[in-house]
Design an enzyme around this catalytic site. Sequence first.
Site, PDB file in Angstrom:
ATOM      1  N   HIS A  98      -3.250 -16.626 -17.676  1.00 29.22           N
ATOM      2  CA  HIS A  98      -2.672 -16.819 -16.347  1.00 29.22           C
ATOM      3  C   HIS A  98      -2.876 -15.546 -15.521  1.00 29.22           C
ATOM      4  O   HIS A  98      -3.352 -15.598 -14.392  1.00 29.22           O
ATOM      5  CB  HIS A  98      -1.184 -17.152 -16.458  1.00 29.22           C
ATOM      6  CG  HIS A  98      -0.431 -17.021 -15.159  1.00 29.22           C
ATOM      7  ND1 HIS A  98      -0.581 -17.925 -14.132  1.00 29.22           N
ATOM      8  CD2 HIS A  98       0.438 -16.082 -14.714  1.00 29.22           C
ATOM      9  CE1 HIS A  98       0.186 -17.536 -13.107  1.00 29.22           C
ATOM     10  NE2 HIS A  98       0.801 -16.416 -13.435  1.00 29.22           N
ATOM     11  N   ASP A 119     -24.759 -11.967  10.369  1.00 30.56           N
ATOM     12  CA  ASP A 119     -24.518 -12.351   8.969  1.00 30.56           C
ATOM     13  C   ASP A 119     -24.106 -11.094   8.224  1.00 30.56           C
ATOM     14  O   ASP A 119     -23.948 -10.031   8.822  1.00 30.56           O
ATOM     15  CB  ASP A 119     -25.784 -12.958   8.329  1.00 30.56           C
ATOM     16  CG  ASP A 119     -25.431 -13.870   7.146  1.00 30.56           C
ATOM     17  OD1 ASP A 119     -24.623 -13.442   6.300  1.00 30.56           O
ATOM     18  OD2 ASP A 119     -25.946 -15.005   7.083  1.00 30.56           O
ATOM     19  N   TRP A 145      -2.828  -9.538 -20.103  1.00 31.05           N
ATOM     20  CA  TRP A 145      -3.956  -9.356 -19.180  1.00 31.05           C
ATOM     21  C   TRP A 145      -4.389  -7.900 -19.145  1.00 31.05           C
ATOM     22  O   TRP A 145      -5.495  -7.581 -18.742  1.00 31.05           O
ATOM     23  CB  TRP A 145      -3.621  -9.869 -17.780  1.00 31.05           C
ATOM     24  CG  TRP A 145      -2.871  -8.897 -16.907  1.00 31.05           C
ATOM     25  CD1 TRP A 145      -1.527  -8.691 -16.892  1.00 31.05           C
ATOM     26  CD2 TRP A 145      -3.424  -8.004 -15.928  1.00 31.05           C
ATOM     27  NE1 TRP A 145      -1.213  -7.724 -15.978  1.00 31.05           N
ATOM     28  CE2 TRP A 145      -2.349  -7.284 -15.360  1.00 31.05           C
ATOM     29  CE3 TRP A 145      -4.713  -7.742 -15.470  1.00 31.05           C
ATOM     30  CZ2 TRP A 145      -2.531  -6.320 -14.368  1.00 31.05           C
ATOM     31  CZ3 TRP A 145      -4.881  -6.770 -14.475  1.00 31.05           C
ATOM     32  CH2 TRP A 145      -3.797  -6.079 -13.941  1.00 31.05           C
ATOM     33  N   SER A 190     -19.850  -8.492  -9.887  1.00 28.68           N
ATOM     34  CA  SER A 190     -19.743  -9.301  -8.677  1.00 28.68           C
ATOM     35  C   SER A 190     -18.944  -8.561  -7.606  1.00 28.68           C
ATOM     36  O   SER A 190     -19.333  -8.509  -6.437  1.00 28.68           O
ATOM     37  CB  SER A 190     -19.099 -10.641  -9.022  1.00 28.68           C
ATOM     38  OG  SER A 190     -18.586 -11.249  -7.873  1.00 28.68           O
ATOM     39  N   SER A 191     -17.817  -7.964  -8.009  1.00 22.46           N
ATOM     40  CA  SER A 191     -16.977  -7.266  -7.030  1.00 22.46           C
ATOM     41  C   SER A 191     -17.704  -6.072  -6.438  1.00 22.46           C
ATOM     42  O   SER A 191     -17.603  -5.797  -5.245  1.00 22.46           O
ATOM     43  CB  SER A 191     -15.698  -6.750  -7.682  1.00 22.46           C
ATOM     44  OG  SER A 191     -14.863  -7.807  -7.984  1.00 22.46           O
ATOM     45  N   HIS A 209      -3.952   0.458 -10.891  1.00 21.09           N
ATOM     46  CA  HIS A 209      -3.097   0.653  -9.730  1.00 21.09           C
ATOM     47  C   HIS A 209      -3.846   0.447  -8.414  1.00 21.09           C
ATOM     48  O   HIS A 209      -3.394  -0.312  -7.567  1.00 21.09           O
ATOM     49  CB  HIS A 209      -2.288   1.940  -9.741  1.00 21.09           C
ATOM     50  CG  HIS A 209      -1.158   1.767  -8.786  1.00 21.09           C
ATOM     51  ND1 HIS A 209      -0.049   1.030  -9.091  1.00 21.09           N
ATOM     52  CD2 HIS A 209      -1.046   2.098  -7.491  1.00 21.09           C
ATOM     53  CE1 HIS A 209       0.713   0.928  -8.029  1.00 21.09           C
ATOM     54  NE2 HIS A 209       0.143   1.568  -7.034  1.00 21.09           N
ATOM     55  N   GLU A 243      -6.205  -1.446  -8.103  1.00 22.61           N
ATOM     56  CA  GLU A 243      -6.408  -2.900  -8.108  1.00 22.61           C
ATOM     57  C   GLU A 243      -5.257  -3.624  -7.399  1.00 22.61           C
ATOM     58  O   GLU A 243      -5.452  -4.595  -6.678  1.00 22.61           O
ATOM     59  CB  GLU A 243      -6.544  -3.389  -9.557  1.00 22.61           C
ATOM     60  CG  GLU A 243      -6.502  -4.900  -9.753  1.00 22.61           C
ATOM     61  CD  GLU A 243      -7.704  -5.617  -9.182  1.00 22.61           C
ATOM     62  OE1 GLU A 243      -8.736  -4.945  -8.943  1.00 22.61           O
ATOM     63  OE2 GLU A 243      -7.622  -6.838  -8.957  1.00 22.61           O
ATOM     64  N   TYR A 293      -3.618  -2.547  -4.963  1.00 24.55           N
ATOM     65  CA  TYR A 293      -3.823  -2.425  -3.519  1.00 24.55           C
ATOM     66  C   TYR A 293      -5.040  -3.196  -3.059  1.00 24.55           C
ATOM     67  O   TYR A 293      -5.091  -3.665  -1.921  1.00 24.55           O
ATOM     68  CB  TYR A 293      -3.863  -0.941  -3.129  1.00 24.55           C
ATOM     69  CG  TYR A 293      -2.487  -0.358  -3.290  1.00 24.55           C
ATOM     70  CD1 TYR A 293      -1.525  -0.597  -2.314  1.00 24.55           C
ATOM     71  CD2 TYR A 293      -2.116   0.300  -4.437  1.00 24.55           C
ATOM     72  CE1 TYR A 293      -0.233  -0.155  -2.484  1.00 24.55           C
ATOM     73  CE2 TYR A 293      -0.818   0.744  -4.622  1.00 24.55           C
ATOM     74  CZ  TYR A 293       0.130   0.518  -3.638  1.00 24.55           C
ATOM     75  OH  TYR A 293       1.408   0.937  -3.814  1.00 24.55           O
ATOM     76  N   SER A 337      -1.792  -8.667   9.881  1.00 25.10           N
ATOM     77  CA  SER A 337      -1.906  -7.894  11.118  1.00 25.10           C
ATOM     78  C   SER A 337      -2.749  -8.600  12.167  1.00 25.10           C
ATOM     79  O   SER A 337      -2.743  -8.214  13.335  1.00 25.10           O
ATOM     80  CB  SER A 337      -2.526  -6.518  10.832  1.00 25.10           C
ATOM     81  OG  SER A 337      -1.770  -5.841   9.879  1.00 25.10           O
ATOM     82  N   HIS A 395       2.754   5.436 -13.543  1.00 24.21           N
ATOM     83  CA  HIS A 395       4.087   4.846 -13.415  1.00 24.21           C
ATOM     84  C   HIS A 395       4.164   3.482 -14.107  1.00 24.21           C
ATOM     85  O   HIS A 395       5.233   2.914 -14.219  1.00 24.21           O
ATOM     86  CB  HIS A 395       4.547   4.764 -11.944  1.00 24.21           C
ATOM     87  CG  HIS A 395       3.789   3.813 -11.088  1.00 24.21           C
ATOM     88  ND1 HIS A 395       3.596   4.001  -9.748  1.00 24.21           N
ATOM     89  CD2 HIS A 395       3.179   2.652 -11.370  1.00 24.21           C
ATOM     90  CE1 HIS A 395       2.906   2.996  -9.251  1.00 24.21           C
ATOM     91  NE2 HIS A 395       2.635   2.172 -10.217  1.00 24.21           N
ATOM     92  N   HIS A 396       3.035   2.982 -14.564  1.00 25.72           N
ATOM     93  CA  HIS A 396       3.058   1.764 -15.375  1.00 25.72           C
ATOM     94  C   HIS A 396       3.342   2.076 -16.837  1.00 25.72           C
ATOM     95  O   HIS A 396       3.416   1.174 -17.655  1.00 25.72           O
ATOM     96  CB  HIS A 396       1.710   1.036 -15.284  1.00 25.72           C
ATOM     97  CG  HIS A 396       1.395   0.557 -13.902  1.00 25.72           C
ATOM     98  ND1 HIS A 396       1.777  -0.681 -13.444  1.00 25.72           N
ATOM     99  CD2 HIS A 396       0.757   1.154 -12.875  1.00 25.72           C
ATOM    100  CE1 HIS A 396       1.368  -0.824 -12.191  1.00 25.72           C
ATOM    101  NE2 HIS A 396       0.753   0.273 -11.819  1.00 25.72           N
ATOM    102  N   THR A 420       3.856   2.424   3.291  1.00 24.83           N
ATOM    103  CA  THR A 420       4.124   0.996   3.196  1.00 24.83           C
ATOM    104  C   THR A 420       5.237   0.619   4.163  1.00 24.83           C
ATOM    105  O   THR A 420       5.167  -0.409   4.849  1.00 24.83           O
ATOM    106  CB  THR A 420       4.512   0.617   1.751  1.00 24.83           C
ATOM    107  OG1 THR A 420       3.585   1.237   0.860  1.00 24.83           O
ATOM    108  CG2 THR A 420       4.477  -0.877   1.558  1.00 24.83           C
ATOM    109  N   LYS A 448       4.035   0.271   7.692  1.00 31.76           N
ATOM    110  CA  LYS A 448       3.398  -1.016   7.982  1.00 31.76           C
ATOM    111  C   LYS A 448       4.449  -2.059   8.338  1.00 31.76           C
ATOM    112  O   LYS A 448       4.316  -2.791   9.326  1.00 31.76           O
ATOM    113  CB  LYS A 448       2.619  -1.498   6.764  1.00 31.76           C
ATOM    114  CG  LYS A 448       1.514  -0.561   6.386  1.00 31.76           C
ATOM    115  CD  LYS A 448       0.324  -1.339   5.904  1.00 31.76           C
ATOM    116  CE  LYS A 448      -0.912  -0.658   6.338  1.00 31.76           C
ATOM    117  NZ  LYS A 448      -1.864  -1.449   7.020  1.00 31.76           N
ATOM    118  N   ARG A 494       9.641  -9.261 -21.108  1.00 33.53           N
ATOM    119  CA  ARG A 494       8.632 -10.214 -20.665  1.00 33.53           C
ATOM    120  C   ARG A 494       7.760 -10.597 -21.860  1.00 33.53           C
ATOM    121  O   ARG A 494       7.882 -10.029 -22.935  1.00 33.53           O
ATOM    122  CB  ARG A 494       7.783  -9.593 -19.555  1.00 33.53           C
ATOM    123  CG  ARG A 494       6.987  -8.402 -19.999  1.00 33.53           C
ATOM    124  CD  ARG A 494       6.374  -7.653 -18.835  1.00 33.53           C
ATOM    125  NE  ARG A 494       5.190  -8.308 -18.310  1.00 33.53           N
ATOM    126  CZ  ARG A 494       4.195  -7.664 -17.684  1.00 33.53           C
ATOM    127  NH1 ARG A 494       4.263  -6.361 -17.493  1.00 33.53           N
ATOM    128  NH2 ARG A 494       3.158  -8.313 -17.242  1.00 33.53           N
TER     129      ARG A 494
END
Lengths: 375, 522
Positions: free
Chosen positions: B74, B103, B139, B166-167, B250, B252, B254, B265, B299-300, B325, B328, B447
Amino acid sequence: MMSNLIKKIGGGLALAMYSMLAQAEYAINFPKPVTVIAGQIYDLHMITMWIIVGIAVVVYGAMFYSILKHRKSVGHKAANFHHNTMIEIVWTTIPLLILIGMAYPATKSVLAMRDSSNPDMTVKITGYQWKWEYDYQQEGFKFMSVLSTPRDQFELKGTAAKNENYLLEVDNPMVVPVGKKVRILLTANDVIHAWWVPTFGIKQDAIPGFIKDSWFKADKAGTYRGQCAELCGKDHGYMPIVVEVKEQADYDKWVAEQKSKSAAATQDTNKVYELAELKSIGEKVYATNCAGCHQAKGEGMAPVFPALDGSKMVKGPKQAQIDIVMNGKAGTAMSAFGKQLSDTDVAAVITYTRNAWGNHTGEAIQPSEIKASRK
Amino acid sequence: MEAVHDHGHEHHPSGIMRWVTTTNHKDIGTLYLFFSLIMFFFAGSLAMGIRAELFQPGLQFMQPNTFNQLTTMHGLIMVFGAIMPAFVGFANWQVPLMIGAPDMALPRLNNWSFWLLPMAAILLVGSFFVPGGAAAGGWTMYPPLFIQGGLSGDMTIFAVHILGISSILGSINIITTIMNMRAPGMTYMKMPLFVWTWFITAFLLVAVMPVLAGAVTMLLTDRHFDTHFFNAAGGGDPVMFQHIFWFFGHPEVYIMILPAFGIVSSIIPTFARKPLFGYASMVYATASIAILSFIVWAHHMYSVGMPTAAQLYFMYATMLIAVPTGVKVFNWIATMWEGSMTFETPMLFAIAFVALFTIGGFTGIVLAVVPVDIQLQDTYYVVAHFHYVLVSGSLFAIFAGAYYWLPKWTGHMYNETLGKWHFWLSMIGFNILFFPQHFLGLAGMPRRIPDYALQFADFNMISSIGGFMFGATQLLFVIVVIKCVRGGTKATAQVWEGADTLEWTIPSPAPYHTFATPPVIK
Ligand SMILES: [Cu+2]
């Protein structure tokens, strides 16, 4: 299955409503702390939450005011401003100051929680897939702590009524004296686990090949429960932690008991057992240590966990099997049980697997053989 | 570059070959969007399985190992298969239209970037059917657990490699397009914010995807060639993987939220009929968030037992991210302030985004505080936190953008009533689903467990009910999209009264070729 699901959902809704009406106690905050550190965490969380509530009132207040008043349907005409340096500086600076304010108490309690110096005692804790080992090195004994909830309560589609401490109960809890600073040394045998007791405010990863330390000092006698907090494989949800905090006198009594137990176990090694005796000890050892992977009836879980029922190795010469059980197999989940179990238990569990289900070797492996293989 | 010429009939193959060989940014955008929709439903149905199992204590539907496969896949598929490709789809459609380019700069590369995705998807989905089932180590793929897995582990690693390539290709294309193909007069500081956010996101992607690729390659060699990068017995360190993973992971986070900022926006000024407040500070805030995202990764991992000084440093750096943040969020509200707002579906999703993303931001501050995080790490509180930023954040922004631009893409207005139903049911279902999970985490539910202690039963049941509601509601979105593609009220070129970026100057549906002659920007 679908209609079953709908029934369950319907039933669930009714139940949820009912329990709300009955004002069941919904825990919506940290459990009540029993250590100074857990208390500090509790307070830090409350302070942070109140700051957030304050900010939220302002932010959501402005937002909803604007949504209500500045809409086209009430005839509001759009203004055309698009920046204001002053206000932008203000709303960058104020959050910064608030954060600095929050960082101060947080830093103080980080320093406190990391200070594991001058402990009154030390216990080494090792995480295994899926149990904990508590090694009281100074006292000279160690033991495994395994989930004690009966299997029929938690197996797939199990219907047995569930215990009060379902999934949070173990056979041998960790025991510590009240009011003493207990340093724990954490490591793991196979994969990463994490030792977590919420009421103590302690969570530390147990990492194979490394020893990490942490500490707690429980202020109140009682039984406290926690769980492994790092995904560690299929039974990650089934390796709880139970710590009994006892008065010093009771703790001393418990230590004495443990010592005599472990002395008795060492003596056992020289005893010669009957086959039936070994099988019955082995059955229990198997259920707590092996069934997680090789399954209750030895059928295994292909392709990762091999079946022991009918296994060539189990039915073949005993030395190969003694070897894998004692030393494990590197790179697989099969760990070295020689380090975890007593000679008697290893002998018994091997005897059991060689004489259970469809295996009938009729051989009894004696503890002395295991002792010899350790050399 | 090949001369671009304006003609009515394009010579491209029809039928399936049109889609396989297409180099048109609009076609490729559409492919990305449909691909991500399919993956969204696949990964979403895995989540339904998770919530069904957690509906009650005890195991009702699956063995623990299957449950772990569901949570792992998932997460992986939602992140790499649904959210990221959806944003790339938006970039393909909108970046050229918003900067007045004919294009993307590298159309063939664009085709290839897309067609790599289905291959990765086949590996990921196919891994459920190999012996031992799909990857079950989370994951985040932490070793040593991940190394224990079977064949599916290798398939997952290869899928991640392909997705990474690809990315990277897609990002190079986006960067090149934005740097070289802006219409005359479109200076950097005149670019719509969506273009800016994607510009920055693309740099993040180019920087971190190779890091992830390196990390999973090391897993692969640890699995098969005894390299022991992450094995202490061989001189390695399992925690090193976590550092490398989160150095990717991290940013990622963002990568999955900056384009959402861009979409929101674009939408809020349109429906507030008022220019975006603080355009320049929005650009700077986006850039600072991107830079800060490289220096907060640990921090993870507060609970791995880093040195105290490192814990403190990562706590301060993480708290710092709250500042840009916050800027924004304040800017969006200031944009709404004194506007003349209407509340069509895109605006509803955009406002919900601001409101709920903010909750995710708040819990982020709670989690930044090391001692509190020690208590909450790896609990449902974290699950709630990141679903507030990824579902009511990224996903709601994707819905907002889809409703906003569907009329431009299809030439038809979507059904507003159905859109509103989709919004309100999603909004309510989402909160029933995830809000109680904060309480579960605080009360101590870890979790990634298939079964739980009895004290967690009530909130889990409520959460599951919300989950089924949220899940079922998403079918409405498919209905809206299909109806809109097939017909509906003709959309005007302008579509929305307050819209003023370049894409609204061309007809709806956008012709196959646009801006063959660059527009002139005042
Ligand atoms: Cu564990």
